[in-house]
Design a protein around this motif. Structure first.
Motif, PDB file in Angstrom:
ATOM      1  N   MET A  24      29.773 -37.826 -33.730  1.00  0.00           N
ATOM      2  CA  MET A  24      30.858 -38.359 -34.539  1.00  0.00           C
ATOM      3  C   MET A  24      31.391 -39.621 -33.862  1.00  0.00           C
ATOM      4  O   MET A  24      31.433 -39.719 -32.658  1.00  0.00           O
ATOM      5  N   VAL A  25      31.801 -40.550 -34.682  1.00  0.00           N
ATOM      6  CA  VAL A  25      32.274 -41.837 -34.163  1.00  0.00           C
ATOM      7  C   VAL A  25      33.772 -41.977 -34.399  1.00  0.00           C
ATOM      8  O   VAL A  25      34.350 -41.318 -35.256  1.00  0.00           O
ATOM      9  N   GLU A  26      34.360 -42.862 -33.624  1.00  0.00           N
ATOM     10  CA  GLU A  26      35.773 -43.200 -33.801  1.00  0.00           C
ATOM     11  C   GLU A  26      35.928 -43.951 -35.120  1.00  0.00           C
ATOM     12  O   GLU A  26      35.112 -44.785 -35.471  1.00  0.00           O
ATOM     13  N   ILE A  27      36.990 -43.653 -35.862  1.00  0.00           N
ATOM     14  CA  ILE A  27      37.220 -44.303 -37.149  1.00  0.00           C
ATOM     15  C   ILE A  27      37.620 -45.761 -36.924  1.00  0.00           C
ATOM     16  O   ILE A  27      38.532 -46.054 -36.156  1.00  0.00           O
ATOM     17  N   GLU A  28      36.902 -46.651 -37.600  1.00  0.00           N
ATOM     18  CA  GLU A  28      37.194 -48.075 -37.582  1.00  0.00           C
ATOM     19  C   GLU A  28      36.579 -48.688 -38.832  1.00  0.00           C
ATOM     20  O   GLU A  28      35.830 -48.022 -39.559  1.00  0.00           O
ATOM     21  N   THR A  29      36.898 -49.938 -39.091  1.00  0.00           N
ATOM     22  CA  THR A  29      36.270 -50.641 -40.193  1.00  0.00           C
ATOM     23  C   THR A  29      34.759 -50.559 -40.002  1.00  0.00           C
ATOM     24  O   THR A  29      34.269 -50.768 -38.900  1.00  0.00           O
ATOM     25  N   GLY A  30      34.020 -50.228 -41.076  1.00  0.00           N
ATOM     26  CA  GLY A  30      32.570 -50.096 -41.003  1.00  0.00           C
ATOM     27  C   GLY A  30      32.077 -48.678 -40.780  1.00  0.00           C
ATOM     28  O   GLY A  30      30.879 -48.434 -40.737  1.00  0.00           O
ATOM     29  N   THR A  31      32.999 -47.737 -40.664  1.00  0.00           N
ATOM     30  CA  THR A  31      32.637 -46.325 -40.482  1.00  0.00           C
ATOM     31  C   THR A  31      32.210 -45.718 -41.818  1.00  0.00           C
ATOM     32  O   THR A  31      32.707 -46.096 -42.869  1.00  0.00           O
ATOM     33  N   ILE A  32      31.306 -44.774 -41.735  1.00  0.00           N
ATOM     34  CA  ILE A  32      30.900 -43.968 -42.890  1.00  0.00           C
ATOM     35  C   ILE A  32      31.625 -42.629 -42.791  1.00  0.00           C
ATOM     36  O   ILE A  32      31.600 -41.981 -41.743  1.00  0.00           O
ATOM     37  N   LEU A  33      32.280 -42.243 -43.891  1.00  0.00           N
ATOM     38  CA  LEU A  33      32.901 -40.920 -43.991  1.00  0.00           C
ATOM     39  C   LEU A  33      31.990 -40.048 -44.852  1.00  0.00           C
ATOM     40  O   LEU A  33      31.605 -40.448 -45.955  1.00  0.00           O
ATOM     41  N   ASN A  74      36.965 -35.733 -56.679  1.00  0.00           N
ATOM     42  CA  ASN A  74      36.712 -37.162 -56.472  1.00  0.00           C
ATOM     43  C   ASN A  74      35.780 -37.419 -55.291  1.00  0.00           C
ATOM     44  O   ASN A  74      35.153 -38.470 -55.212  1.00  0.00           O
ATOM     45  N   PHE A  75      35.713 -36.453 -54.367  1.00  0.00           N
ATOM     46  CA  PHE A  75      34.967 -36.685 -53.131  1.00  0.00           C
ATOM     47  C   PHE A  75      33.953 -35.601 -52.790  1.00  0.00           C
ATOM     48  O   PHE A  75      33.409 -35.601 -51.692  1.00  0.00           O
ATOM     49  N   LYS A  76      33.667 -34.700 -53.703  1.00  0.00           N
ATOM     50  CA  LYS A  76      32.711 -33.631 -53.431  1.00  0.00           C
ATOM     51  C   LYS A  76      31.336 -34.224 -53.111  1.00  0.00           C
ATOM     52  O   LYS A  76      30.771 -34.966 -53.895  1.00  0.00           O
ATOM     53  N   ARG A  77      30.841 -33.928 -51.893  1.00  0.00           N
ATOM     54  CA  ARG A  77      29.532 -34.375 -51.409  1.00  0.00           C
ATOM     55  C   ARG A  77      29.364 -35.899 -51.494  1.00  0.00           C
ATOM     56  O   ARG A  77      28.301 -36.403 -51.815  1.00  0.00           O
ATOM     57  N   THR A  78      30.437 -36.609 -51.195  1.00  0.00           N
ATOM     58  CA  THR A  78      30.370 -38.068 -51.234  1.00  0.00           C
ATOM     59  C   THR A  78      30.230 -38.661 -49.836  1.00  0.00           C
ATOM     60  O   THR A  78      30.471 -38.005 -48.821  1.00  0.00           O
ATOM     61  N   VAL A  79      29.859 -39.929 -49.839  1.00  0.00           N
ATOM     62  CA  VAL A  79      29.812 -40.737 -48.630  1.00  0.00           C
ATOM     63  C   VAL A  79      30.630 -41.985 -48.933  1.00  0.00           C
ATOM     64  O   VAL A  79      30.402 -42.654 -49.942  1.00  0.00           O
ATOM     65  N   VAL A  80      31.600 -42.279 -48.075  1.00  0.00           N
ATOM     66  CA  VAL A  80      32.481 -43.424 -48.265  1.00  0.00           C
ATOM     67  C   VAL A  80      32.264 -44.412 -47.122  1.00  0.00           C
ATOM     68  O   VAL A  80      32.265 -44.032 -45.955  1.00  0.00           O
ATOM     69  N   PHE A  81      32.064 -45.668 -47.491  1.00  0.00           N
ATOM     70  CA  PHE A  81      31.941 -46.740 -46.508  1.00  0.00           C
ATOM     71  C   PHE A  81      33.306 -47.411 -46.379  1.00  0.00           C
ATOM     72  O   PHE A  81      33.825 -47.947 -47.364  1.00  0.00           O
ATOM     73  N   LEU A  82      33.901 -47.361 -45.187  1.00  0.00           N
ATOM     74  CA  LEU A  82      35.221 -47.955 -44.966  1.00  0.00           C
ATOM     75  C   LEU A  82      35.113 -49.461 -44.749  1.00  0.00           C
ATOM     76  O   LEU A  82      34.466 -49.916 -43.808  1.00  0.00           O
ATOM     77  N   CYS A  83      35.756 -50.209 -45.630  1.00  0.00           N
ATOM     78  CA  CYS A  83      35.764 -51.673 -45.521  1.00  0.00           C
ATOM     79  C   CYS A  83      36.957 -52.180 -44.732  1.00  0.00           C
ATOM     80  O   CYS A  83      36.951 -53.316 -44.272  1.00  0.00           O
ATOM     81  N   ASP A  84      37.965 -51.348 -44.600  1.00  0.00           N
ATOM     82  CA  ASP A  84      39.152 -51.732 -43.845  1.00  0.00           C
ATOM     83  C   ASP A  84      39.819 -50.468 -43.335  1.00  0.00           C
ATOM     84  O   ASP A  84      39.995 -49.503 -44.089  1.00  0.00           O
ATOM     85  N   GLU A 142      43.151 -49.644 -40.799  1.00  0.00           N
ATOM     86  CA  GLU A 142      44.244 -50.113 -39.970  1.00  0.00           C
ATOM     87  C   GLU A 142      45.310 -49.031 -39.926  1.00  0.00           C
ATOM     88  O   GLU A 142      45.290 -48.105 -40.746  1.00  0.00           O
ATOM     89  N   PRO A 143      46.280 -49.129 -39.030  1.00  0.00           N
ATOM     90  CA  PRO A 143      47.334 -48.111 -38.980  1.00  0.00           C
ATOM     91  C   PRO A 143      48.054 -47.927 -40.323  1.00  0.00           C
ATOM     92  O   PRO A 143      48.460 -46.818 -40.667  1.00  0.00           O
ATOM     93  N   ALA A 144      48.175 -48.988 -41.104  1.00  0.00           N
ATOM     94  CA  ALA A 144      48.888 -48.903 -42.376  1.00  0.00           C
ATOM     95  C   ALA A 144      48.074 -48.188 -43.457  1.00  0.00           C
ATOM     96  O   ALA A 144      48.618 -47.789 -44.491  1.00  0.00           O
ATOM     97  N   GLY A 145      46.758 -48.035 -43.254  1.00  0.00           N
ATOM     98  CA  GLY A 145      45.945 -47.353 -44.250  1.00  0.00           C
ATOM     99  C   GLY A 145      44.483 -47.751 -44.176  1.00  0.00           C
ATOM    100  O   GLY A 145      44.087 -48.584 -43.361  1.00  0.00           O
ATOM    101  N   SER A 146      43.703 -47.141 -45.058  1.00  0.00           N
ATOM    102  CA  SER A 146      42.255 -47.371 -45.083  1.00  0.00           C
ATOM    103  C   SER A 146      41.785 -47.589 -46.509  1.00  0.00           C
ATOM    104  O   SER A 146      42.399 -47.115 -47.469  1.00  0.00           O
TER     105      SER A 146
END
Length: 183
Positions: free
Chosen positions: A1-10, A20-30, A32-36
């Motif tokens: 498992m990796v630390e969450i940052e921009t570019g992480t796959i969830l 909305n998220f059953k068996r999904t893969v999300v690519f994080l584009c941003d 930050e502390p204020a949100g993702s």
């Protein structure tokens, strides 16, 4: 498992109940502390690009369901900064957005191929602390984002391939049923 940052796959836990998220893969584009902010990369929407943009008549590129937020907005990820300017590099060779007028021309003259670009309707978003809480609840597994997953040729295999990328004991969950009470 990796630390969450921009570019992480969830990667959604196999038993995550949120439809909305059953068996999904999300690519994080941003992130930050204020949100993702990111896009579901393994769920096609029931429309094609020319259905949304009549100027692109005949463009049968698929549109993906990016997430439940702002379903009236179209976004894109690409791997062609050499011909699409103004994109933001999110991870190695993966760019978010850019000059859409250029994209439109490239699509009209068949310069862009489907494996170069992905279009999303809506996005996935988390407010301050929300994603961290979901991670503590073990709703998501994480891995590094890469072009192989984001621009995968078969969206039906992305969830499994993302878990395989984590490796080890996690690979066992690929075979878990969606609803274990039905076994």
């Amino acid at each position: 498992m990796v630390e969450i940052e921009t570019g992480t796959i969830l990667i959604a836990d196999p038993f995550l109940k949120d439809p909305n998220f059953k068996r999904t893969v999300v690519f994080l584009c941003d992130h930050e502390p204020a949100g993702s902010f990111g896009f579901v990369i393994n769920r096609k929407h029931n429309t094609i690009l020319s259905d949304l943009l009549p100027d692109l008549s005949g463009c049968d590129f698929p549109v993906y369901y990016g997430g439940p937020v702002q379903m009236d907005a179209l976004h894109f990820l690409h791997q062609r900064p050499d011909i699409i300017s103004d994109g933001i590099e999110v991870a190695n060779g993966i760019f978010w957005g850019g000059n859409f007028e250029t994209v439109s021309v490239l699509l009209q003259n068949n310069t862009l191929k489907q494996n170069h670009i992905r279009f999303f309707i809506g996005y996935s978003g988390w407010g301050e602390g929300q994603l961290q809480d979901e991670l503590k609840e073990k709703s998501w597994l994480t891995t590094k984002g890469n072009k192989k997953l984001v621009f995968h040729r078969d969206e039906n295999l992305i969830w499994q391939d993302a878990i395989k990328q984590i490796g080890g004991d996690y690979e066992q969950i690929i075979h878990y049923p969606i609803d274990p009470t039905l076994n």
